[in-house]
Design a protein around this motif. Structure first.
Motif, PDB file in Angstrom:
ATOM      1  N   LEU A  89       0.840  -1.188   0.000  1.00 40.37           N
ATOM      2  CA  LEU A  89       0.000   0.000   0.000  1.00 40.37           C
ATOM      3  C   LEU A  89       0.881   1.246   0.000  1.00 40.37           C
ATOM      4  CD1 LEU A  89      -2.686  -0.979   2.665  1.00 40.37           C
ATOM      5  CD2 LEU A  89      -2.585  -1.557   0.232  1.00 40.37           C
ATOM      6  N   SER A  90       0.394   2.270  -0.667  1.00 37.98           N
ATOM      7  CA  SER A  90       1.070   3.565  -0.679  1.00 37.98           C
ATOM      8  C   SER A  90       0.114   4.625  -0.165  1.00 37.98           C
ATOM      9  CB  SER A  90       1.509   3.939  -2.098  1.00 37.98           C
ATOM     10  OG  SER A  90       2.410   3.000  -2.621  1.00 37.98           O
ATOM     11  N   CYS A  91       0.675   5.660   0.410  1.00 35.30           N
ATOM     12  CA  CYS A  91      -0.123   6.796   0.868  1.00 35.30           C
ATOM     13  C   CYS A  91       0.624   8.062   0.478  1.00 35.30           C
ATOM     14  CB  CYS A  91      -0.354   6.729   2.366  1.00 35.30           C
ATOM     15  SG  CYS A  91      -1.170   8.174   3.067  1.00 35.30           S
ATOM     16  N   VAL A 132       4.252   7.358   2.288  1.00 38.04           N
ATOM     17  CA  VAL A 132       4.490   6.290   3.253  1.00 38.04           C
ATOM     18  C   VAL A 132       3.932   5.002   2.661  1.00 38.04           C
ATOM     19  CG1 VAL A 132       2.356   6.766   4.535  1.00 38.04           C
ATOM     20  CG2 VAL A 132       4.252   5.602   5.670  1.00 38.04           C
ATOM     21  N   TYR A 133       4.586   3.902   2.995  1.00 38.88           N
ATOM     22  CA  TYR A 133       4.229   2.603   2.419  1.00 38.88           C
ATOM     23  C   TYR A 133       3.922   1.603   3.523  1.00 38.88           C
ATOM     24  CZ  TYR A 133       6.712   4.756  -1.484  1.00 38.88           C
ATOM     25  OH  TYR A 133       7.131   5.623  -2.463  1.00 38.88           O
ATOM     26  N   LEU A 134       3.119   0.620   3.166  1.00 38.03           N
ATOM     27  CA  LEU A 134       2.880  -0.523   4.034  1.00 38.03           C
ATOM     28  C   LEU A 134       3.037  -1.781   3.184  1.00 38.03           C
ATOM     29  CD1 LEU A 134       2.024  -1.648   6.806  1.00 38.03           C
ATOM     30  CD2 LEU A 134      -0.340  -1.628   5.975  1.00 38.03           C
ATOM     31  N   GLN A 135       4.138  -2.493   3.407  1.00 35.11           N
ATOM     32  CA  GLN A 135       4.370  -3.764   2.733  1.00 35.11           C
ATOM     33  C   GLN A 135       3.754  -4.866   3.579  1.00 35.11           C
ATOM     34  OE1 GLN A 135       5.947  -4.515  -0.313  1.00 35.11           O
ATOM     35  NE2 GLN A 135       5.198  -6.590   0.096  1.00 35.11           N
ATOM     36  N   MET A 136       2.853  -5.625   2.989  1.00 30.60           N
ATOM     37  CA  MET A 136       2.161  -6.691   3.717  1.00 30.60           C
ATOM     38  C   MET A 136       2.473  -8.027   3.069  1.00 30.60           C
ATOM     39  SD  MET A 136      -1.517  -4.853   4.374  1.00 30.60           S
ATOM     40  CE  MET A 136      -1.979  -4.820   2.646  1.00 30.60           C
ATOM     41  N   ASN A 137       3.068  -8.915   3.838  1.00 28.39           N
ATOM     42  CA  ASN A 137       3.431 -10.248   3.358  1.00 28.39           C
ATOM     43  C   ASN A 137       2.681 -11.308   4.155  1.00 28.39           C
ATOM     44  OD1 ASN A 137       5.337  -9.023   1.616  1.00 28.39           O
ATOM     45  ND2 ASN A 137       6.912  -9.123   3.199  1.00 28.39           N
ATOM     46  N   LYS A 150       3.629  -7.791  13.394  1.00 28.77           N
ATOM     47  CA  LYS A 150       5.090  -7.743  13.444  1.00 28.77           C
ATOM     48  C   LYS A 150       5.682  -8.950  12.737  1.00 28.77           C
ATOM     49  CE  LYS A 150       8.773  -6.498  16.607  1.00 28.77           C
ATOM     50  NZ  LYS A 150       9.159  -6.259  18.013  1.00 28.77           N
ATOM     51  N   GLY A 151       6.637  -8.700  11.855  1.00 26.11           N
ATOM     52  CA  GLY A 151       7.269  -9.776  11.109  1.00 26.11           C
ATOM     53  C   GLY A 151       6.617 -10.024   9.759  1.00 26.11           C
ATOM     54  N   ARG A 152       5.370  -9.568   9.584  1.00 25.91           N
ATOM     55  CA  ARG A 152       4.688  -9.726   8.301  1.00 25.91           C
ATOM     56  C   ARG A 152       4.523  -8.395   7.577  1.00 25.91           C
ATOM     57  NH1 ARG A 152      -0.485 -11.389   7.915  1.00 25.91           N
ATOM     58  NH2 ARG A 152      -1.086 -10.451   9.913  1.00 25.91           N
ATOM     59  N   PHE A 153       4.346  -7.328   8.346  1.00 31.10           N
ATOM     60  CA  PHE A 153       4.106  -6.009   7.760  1.00 31.10           C
ATOM     61  C   PHE A 153       5.311  -5.105   8.005  1.00 31.10           C
ATOM     62  CE2 PHE A 153      -0.859  -5.970   8.110  1.00 31.10           C
ATOM     63  CZ  PHE A 153      -0.905  -7.170   7.424  1.00 31.10           C
ATOM     64  N   THR A 154       5.578  -4.240   7.045  1.00 38.35           N
ATOM     65  CA  THR A 154       6.686  -3.288   7.161  1.00 38.35           C
ATOM     66  C   THR A 154       6.228  -1.905   6.712  1.00 38.35           C
ATOM     67  OG1 THR A 154       8.304  -5.026   6.693  1.00 38.35           O
ATOM     68  CG2 THR A 154       9.044  -2.749   6.487  1.00 38.35           C
ATOM     69  N   VAL A 155       6.434  -0.934   7.586  1.00 36.58           N
ATOM     70  CA  VAL A 155       6.154   0.461   7.256  1.00 36.58           C
ATOM     71  C   VAL A 155       7.451   1.121   6.808  1.00 36.58           C
ATOM     72  CG1 VAL A 155       5.329   2.685   8.109  1.00 36.58           C
ATOM     73  CG2 VAL A 155       4.282   0.575   8.934  1.00 36.58           C
ATOM     74  N   SER A 156       7.378   1.900   5.755  1.00 31.20           N
ATOM     75  CA  SER A 156       8.534   2.677   5.314  1.00 31.20           C
ATOM     76  C   SER A 156       8.037   4.019   4.790  1.00 31.20           C
ATOM     77  CB  SER A 156       9.329   1.929   4.235  1.00 31.20           C
ATOM     78  OG  SER A 156       8.528   1.692   3.098  1.00 31.20           O
ATOM     79  N   ARG A 157       8.964   4.945   4.640  1.00 28.18           N
ATOM     80  CA  ARG A 157       8.562   6.255   4.132  1.00 28.18           C
ATOM     81  C   ARG A 157       9.659   6.825   3.265  1.00 28.18           C
ATOM     82  NH1 ARG A 157       7.209   9.911   9.025  1.00 28.18           N
ATOM     83  NH2 ARG A 157       7.106  11.561   7.431  1.00 28.18           N
ATOM     84  N   ASP A 158       9.248   7.644   2.317  1.00 25.10           N
ATOM     85  CA  ASP A 158      10.174   8.352   1.439  1.00 25.10           C
ATOM     86  C   ASP A 158       9.831   9.834   1.581  1.00 25.10           C
ATOM     87  OD1 ASP A 158      11.579   9.546  -0.643  1.00 25.10           O
ATOM     88  OD2 ASP A 158      11.276   7.869  -2.000  1.00 25.10           O
ATOM     89  N   ASN A 159      10.612  10.537   2.361  1.00 22.90           N
ATOM     90  CA  ASN A 159      10.307  11.947   2.622  1.00 22.90           C
ATOM     91  C   ASN A 159      10.482  12.808   1.373  1.00 22.90           C
ATOM     92  OD1 ASN A 159       9.632  11.359   5.225  1.00 22.90           O
ATOM     93  ND2 ASN A 159      11.472  12.222   6.148  1.00 22.90           N
ATOM     94  N   ALA A 160      11.285  12.347   0.429  1.00 19.31           N
ATOM     95  CA  ALA A 160      11.458  13.100  -0.818  1.00 19.31           C
ATOM     96  C   ALA A 160      10.204  13.016  -1.688  1.00 19.31           C
ATOM     97  CB  ALA A 160      12.657  12.567  -1.584  1.00 19.31           C
ATOM     98  N   LYS A 161       9.444  11.941  -1.508  1.00 23.15           N
ATOM     99  CA  LYS A 161       8.230  11.744  -2.308  1.00 23.15           C
ATOM    100  C   LYS A 161       6.965  12.000  -1.511  1.00 23.15           C
ATOM    101  CE  LYS A 161      10.261   8.353  -5.461  1.00 23.15           C
ATOM    102  NZ  LYS A 161      10.165   6.989  -6.014  1.00 23.15           N
ATOM    103  N   ASN A 162       7.112  12.373  -0.239  1.00 25.38           N
ATOM    104  CA  ASN A 162       5.939  12.599   0.626  1.00 25.38           C
ATOM    105  C   ASN A 162       5.009  11.385   0.615  1.00 25.38           C
ATOM    106  OD1 ASN A 162       7.003  15.120   1.016  1.00 25.38           O
ATOM    107  ND2 ASN A 162       5.188  16.253   0.378  1.00 25.38           N
TER     108      ASN A 162
END
Length: 124
Positions: A20-22, A79-84, A65-77
């Motif tokens: 997911l992207s936001c 935030v992401y949610l990787q769900m496995n 925890k262990g399945r989902f990962t939040v990350s962000r790219d401040n240059a692109k404004n």
């Protein structure tokens, strides 16, 4: 005008993955903590994960925890949610949210701005 726009939801089989992207506009993204929540039909909104303005300290709900990962790219404004390893019980509308406080917070009331949500459906 502040806008948070989620994308990337859809239908996936159990065991699959989604990202997911936001995309955020109208605020100073790099100074806000960003969080992800979800709400399944008939249930209360639930904290999924969050990341501070710096991105150094992601925090997750125990069941993610262990399945989902939040990350962000401040240059692109963005935030992401990787769900496995998705499970049928992960089916919900997923929301991103922004908190002025800047540090990781898990309570929905601490967030100042919300997106409209994106549907994730996991089939068994």
């Amino acid at each position: 005008q502040v806008q948070l726009a989620e994308s990337g939801g859809g239908l996936v089989q159990a065991g699959g993955s989604l990202r997911l992207s936001c995309a955020v506009s109208g605020l100073s993204f790099s100074s806000y903590a960003m969080g992800w929540f979800r709400q399944a039909p008939g249930k209360e909104r639930e904290f999924v994960g969050a990341m501070s303005y710096s991105g150094n300290d992601p925090y997750y709900a125990k069941s993610m925890k262990g399945r989902f990962t939040v990350s962000r790219d401040n240059a692109k404004n963005t935030v992401y949610l990787q769900m496995n390893s998705l499970k049928p019980e992960d089916t919900a509308v997923y929301y991103c949210a922004a908190a002025k406080w800047g540090t990781v917070v898990t309570g929905a009331s601490a967030y100042d701005y919300w997106g409209q949500g994106t549907q994730v459906t996991v089939s068994s």
